[in-house]
Write a protein that holds these residues in place. Structure first.
Motif, PDB file in Angstrom:
ATOM      1  N   ARG A  54       0.828  -1.205   0.000  1.00  0.00           N
ATOM      2  CA  ARG A  54       0.000   0.000   0.000  1.00  0.00           C
ATOM      3  C   ARG A  54       0.866   1.259   0.000  1.00  0.00           C
ATOM      4  O   ARG A  54       0.619   2.209  -0.759  1.00  0.00           O
ATOM      5  CB  ARG A  54      -0.921   0.000   1.230  1.00  0.00           C
ATOM      6  N   ILE A  55       1.887   1.280   0.859  1.00  0.00           N
ATOM      7  CA  ILE A  55       2.777   2.435   0.914  1.00  0.00           C
ATOM      8  C   ILE A  55       3.545   2.581  -0.391  1.00  0.00           C
ATOM      9  O   ILE A  55       3.688   3.695  -0.932  1.00  0.00           O
ATOM     10  CB  ILE A  55       3.745   2.300   2.110  1.00  0.00           C
ATOM     11  N   PHE A  56       4.030   1.461  -0.921  1.00  0.00           N
ATOM     12  CA  PHE A  56       4.790   1.512  -2.171  1.00  0.00           C
ATOM     13  C   PHE A  56       3.940   2.043  -3.323  1.00  0.00           C
ATOM     14  O   PHE A  56       4.382   2.891  -4.104  1.00  0.00           O
ATOM     15  CB  PHE A  56       5.321   0.114  -2.513  1.00  0.00           C
ATOM     16  N   ALA A  57       2.692   1.552  -3.441  1.00  0.00           N
ATOM     17  CA  ALA A  57       1.820   2.008  -4.525  1.00  0.00           C
ATOM     18  C   ALA A  57       1.517   3.498  -4.393  1.00  0.00           C
ATOM     19  O   ALA A  57       1.520   4.235  -5.385  1.00  0.00           O
ATOM     20  CB  ALA A  57       0.521   1.201  -4.518  1.00  0.00           C
ATOM     21  N   LEU A  58       1.280   3.949  -3.170  1.00  0.00           N
ATOM     22  CA  LEU A  58       1.004   5.360  -2.951  1.00  0.00           C
ATOM     23  C   LEU A  58       2.204   6.216  -3.351  1.00  0.00           C
ATOM     24  O   LEU A  58       2.061   7.233  -4.052  1.00  0.00           O
ATOM     25  CB  LEU A  58       0.650   5.595  -1.484  1.00  0.00           C
TER      26      LEU A  58
ATOM     27  N   LEU B 163       4.611   5.425  -5.384  1.00  0.00           N
ATOM     28  CA  LEU B 163       4.851   5.333  -6.824  1.00  0.00           C
ATOM     29  C   LEU B 163       3.946   6.305  -7.584  1.00  0.00           C
ATOM     30  O   LEU B 163       4.415   7.065  -8.449  1.00  0.00           O
ATOM     31  CB  LEU B 163       4.608   3.899  -7.300  1.00  0.00           C
ATOM     32  N   VAL B 164       2.653   6.295  -7.256  1.00  0.00           N
ATOM     33  CA  VAL B 164       1.711   7.191  -7.941  1.00  0.00           C
ATOM     34  C   VAL B 164       2.068   8.645  -7.680  1.00  0.00           C
ATOM     35  O   VAL B 164       2.097   9.479  -8.599  1.00  0.00           O
ATOM     36  CB  VAL B 164       0.269   6.890  -7.494  1.00  0.00           C
ATOM     37  N   PHE B 165       2.372   8.966  -6.427  1.00  0.00           N
ATOM     38  CA  PHE B 165       2.683  10.351  -6.090  1.00  0.00           C
ATOM     39  C   PHE B 165       4.007  10.791  -6.715  1.00  0.00           C
ATOM     40  O   PHE B 165       4.143  11.942  -7.145  1.00  0.00           O
ATOM     41  CB  PHE B 165       2.742  10.505  -4.571  1.00  0.00           C
ATOM     42  N   SER B 166       4.971   9.886  -6.783  1.00  0.00           N
ATOM     43  CA  SER B 166       6.262  10.225  -7.399  1.00  0.00           C
ATOM     44  C   SER B 166       6.103  10.524  -8.885  1.00  0.00           C
ATOM     45  O   SER B 166       6.742  11.436  -9.418  1.00  0.00           O
ATOM     46  CB  SER B 166       7.259   9.081  -7.204  1.00  0.00           C
ATOM     47  N   ILE B 167       5.249   9.748  -9.565  1.00  0.00           N
ATOM     48  CA  ILE B 167       4.999  10.012 -10.984  1.00  0.00           C
ATOM     49  C   ILE B 167       4.349  11.385 -11.157  1.00  0.00           C
ATOM     50  O   ILE B 167       4.725  12.171 -12.040  1.00  0.00           O
ATOM     51  CB  ILE B 167       4.121   8.906 -11.589  1.00  0.00           C
ATOM     52  N   ALA B 168       3.381  11.689 -10.286  1.00  0.00           N
ATOM     53  CA  ALA B 168       2.723  13.000 -10.369  1.00  0.00           C
ATOM     54  C   ALA B 168       3.722  14.129 -10.111  1.00  0.00           C
ATOM     55  O   ALA B 168       3.716  15.149 -10.821  1.00  0.00           O
ATOM     56  CB  ALA B 168       1.578  13.066  -9.353  1.00  0.00           C
ATOM     57  N   LEU B 169       4.603  13.945  -9.126  1.00  0.00           N
ATOM     58  CA  LEU B 169       5.593  14.985  -8.837  1.00  0.00           C
ATOM     59  C   LEU B 169       6.608  15.112  -9.959  1.00  0.00           C
ATOM     60  O   LEU B 169       7.119  16.211 -10.223  1.00  0.00           O
ATOM     61  CB  LEU B 169       6.303  14.674  -7.523  1.00  0.00           C
ATOM     62  N   TYR B 170       6.929  14.010 -10.630  1.00  0.00           N
ATOM     63  CA  TYR B 170       7.862  14.077 -11.758  1.00  0.00           C
ATOM     64  C   TYR B 170       7.309  14.973 -12.861  1.00  0.00           C
ATOM     65  O   TYR B 170       8.017  15.847 -13.377  1.00  0.00           O
ATOM     66  CB  TYR B 170       8.127  12.667 -12.289  1.00  0.00           C
ATOM     67  N   PHE B 171       6.040  14.765 -13.221  1.00  0.00           N
ATOM     68  CA  PHE B 171       5.447  15.587 -14.275  1.00  0.00           C
ATOM     69  C   PHE B 171       5.295  17.039 -13.818  1.00  0.00           C
ATOM     70  O   PHE B 171       5.481  17.972 -14.604  1.00  0.00           O
ATOM     71  CB  PHE B 171       4.101  15.008 -14.702  1.00  0.00           C
ATOM     72  N   LEU B 172       4.967  17.236 -12.537  1.00  0.00           N
ATOM     73  CA  LEU B 172       4.885  18.601 -12.028  1.00  0.00           C
ATOM     74  C   LEU B 172       6.241  19.289 -12.085  1.00  0.00           C
ATOM     75  O   LEU B 172       6.333  20.469 -12.466  1.00  0.00           O
ATOM     76  CB  LEU B 172       4.366  18.575 -10.582  1.00  0.00           C
ATOM     77  N   THR B 173       7.293  18.552 -11.736  1.00  0.00           N
ATOM     78  CA  THR B 173       8.644  19.119 -11.816  1.00  0.00           C
ATOM     79  C   THR B 173       9.002  19.505 -13.238  1.00  0.00           C
ATOM     80  O   THR B 173       9.564  20.583 -13.481  1.00  0.00           O
ATOM     81  CB  THR B 173       9.669  18.109 -11.274  1.00  0.00           C
TER      82      THR B 173
END
Length: 347
Positions: A238-242, A244-254
């Motif tokens: 659960r922590i890993f999936a969360l 992963l999703v948030f990291s992808i979102a932050l990558y595009f935001l960056t």
């Protein structure tokens, strides 16, 4: 050494493991700054729902936390982002002098691990801000730093220890296929290098909550690692999936936030024409890109740190009934939405 589910004063036993995901086991101890045995005051509406949080609520909570406490969040983000971009500028300059076009194309990957680790460090710095948000309190930058400063030494020590643990977990599996390949002469062993990051990845999730535990519970470094290990038990995927999703979102935001800096860099270097040498143009371009990158990290680093601290909070909601304790405190304490009860006549 006793592990403590409280926020400030260790001493109470760990909640029974049999009620791991019910959130109804053991009352929580006071929040930071609250005398032992007392519940915290609630000056306003809690910024985060006082119950186990879903994926969307955790991510929304990170944005809400940063938006509400933007001075403290962006202050820490600016300092950490400047460190990342300073390292990136050094890499870019070295590639300009000695590197190839292929290395220049992937130069940002050299500092990606540094940025990820600094985001984890931000979780420790922002943990007091999250603790105050649970009781509806905003945290100015000066107050946030006053809360962090006494614990900065242990925080930095724990951060460096986690880095060393993860590097060892990465190096040991990577060394084995290399040694086997050298001993047998078979290059096929090198395919096992693809699996080398898995132990470090697994450990990074299990140890993710150590920094918030260190800051909010006033634990020692060793006890904070144990707390993280126990809080993350049964919730690795659960922590890993969360994350992963948030990291992808932050990558595009960056990437979106970096666009203006790159455009300005290309424009300035293009307008310089033949006025400067290649080294001068490169230095100007690297400096402008670094400034843009610092601004981007100022936004994204605290978002990641806030999410990590919220994951810690959610795990305590689920394992230790912290949400029930805080809800009871909110109901029993006078505040803007609930005035103090009238004193009966004759008392």
């Amino acid at each position: 050494m006793t592990e403590t589910p409280g926020w400030t004063s260790p001493g109470s036993p760990e909640p029974p493991p049999g009620t791991a995901e019910t959130g109804h086991s053991t009352p929580a101890a006071p929040l930071p700054g609250t005398p032992a045995g007392a519940l915290p005051p609630f000056p306003g509406t809690p910024l985060i729902p006082l119950r186990p949080l879903g994926f969307g609520e955790l991510m929304d909570g990170a944005f809400a936390l940063v938006r509400r406490n933007w001075r403290a969040a962006f202050g820490f983000g600016l300092g950490l982002g400047a460190l990342v971009e300073l390292a990136q500028a050094g890499v870019d300059w070295w590639i300009h002098l000695h590197g190839t076009d292929a290395e220049a194309l992937f130069s940002s990957f050299y500092t990606r691990p540094v940025a990820a680790l600094l985001s984890i460090l931000a979780a420790g710095l922002l943990a007091p801000v999250v603790g105050n948000a649970l009781t509806g309190r905003d945290t100015p930058l000066r107050e946030a730093w006053a809360l962090v400063r006494p614990r900065f030494g242990p925080l930095l020590g724990l951060y460096l220890l986690v880095v060393l643990i993860l590097l060892a977990a990465l190096a040991a599996p990577a060394a084995l296929p290399v040694l086997l390949s050298a001993a047998t002469g078979g290059a096929g062993w090198l395919a096992l290098l693809l699996l080398a990051p898995l132990p470090a990845l697994w450990l990074s999730v299990r140890l993710l909550l150590a920094l918030p535990a260190l800051m909010l519970e006033k634990q020692t470094v060793g006890a904070a690692l144990k707390r993280s290990w126990r809080l993350a038990r049964g919730a690795w995927w659960r922590i890993f999936a969360l994350l992963l999703v948030f990291s992808i979102a932050l990558y595009f935001l960056t990437e979106v936030l970096l666009v203006p800096g790159r455009l300005v860099s290309d424009l300035v270097v293009g307008l310089s024409g033949g006025l400067g040498s290649d080294d001068t143009d490169a230095a100007v371009g690297i400096a402008i890109t670094a400034i843009g990158g610092t601004l981007a990290h100022t936004v994204t680093v605290p978002l990641a740190g806030a999410l990590y601290a919220l994951v810690y909070t959610d795990r305590r909601f689920r394992r230790e009934a912290l949400d029930l304790e805080l809800t009871a405190a909110a109901a029993d304490r006078p505040g803007p939405a609930r005035p103090a009860a009238a004193v009966p006549s004759g008392v």
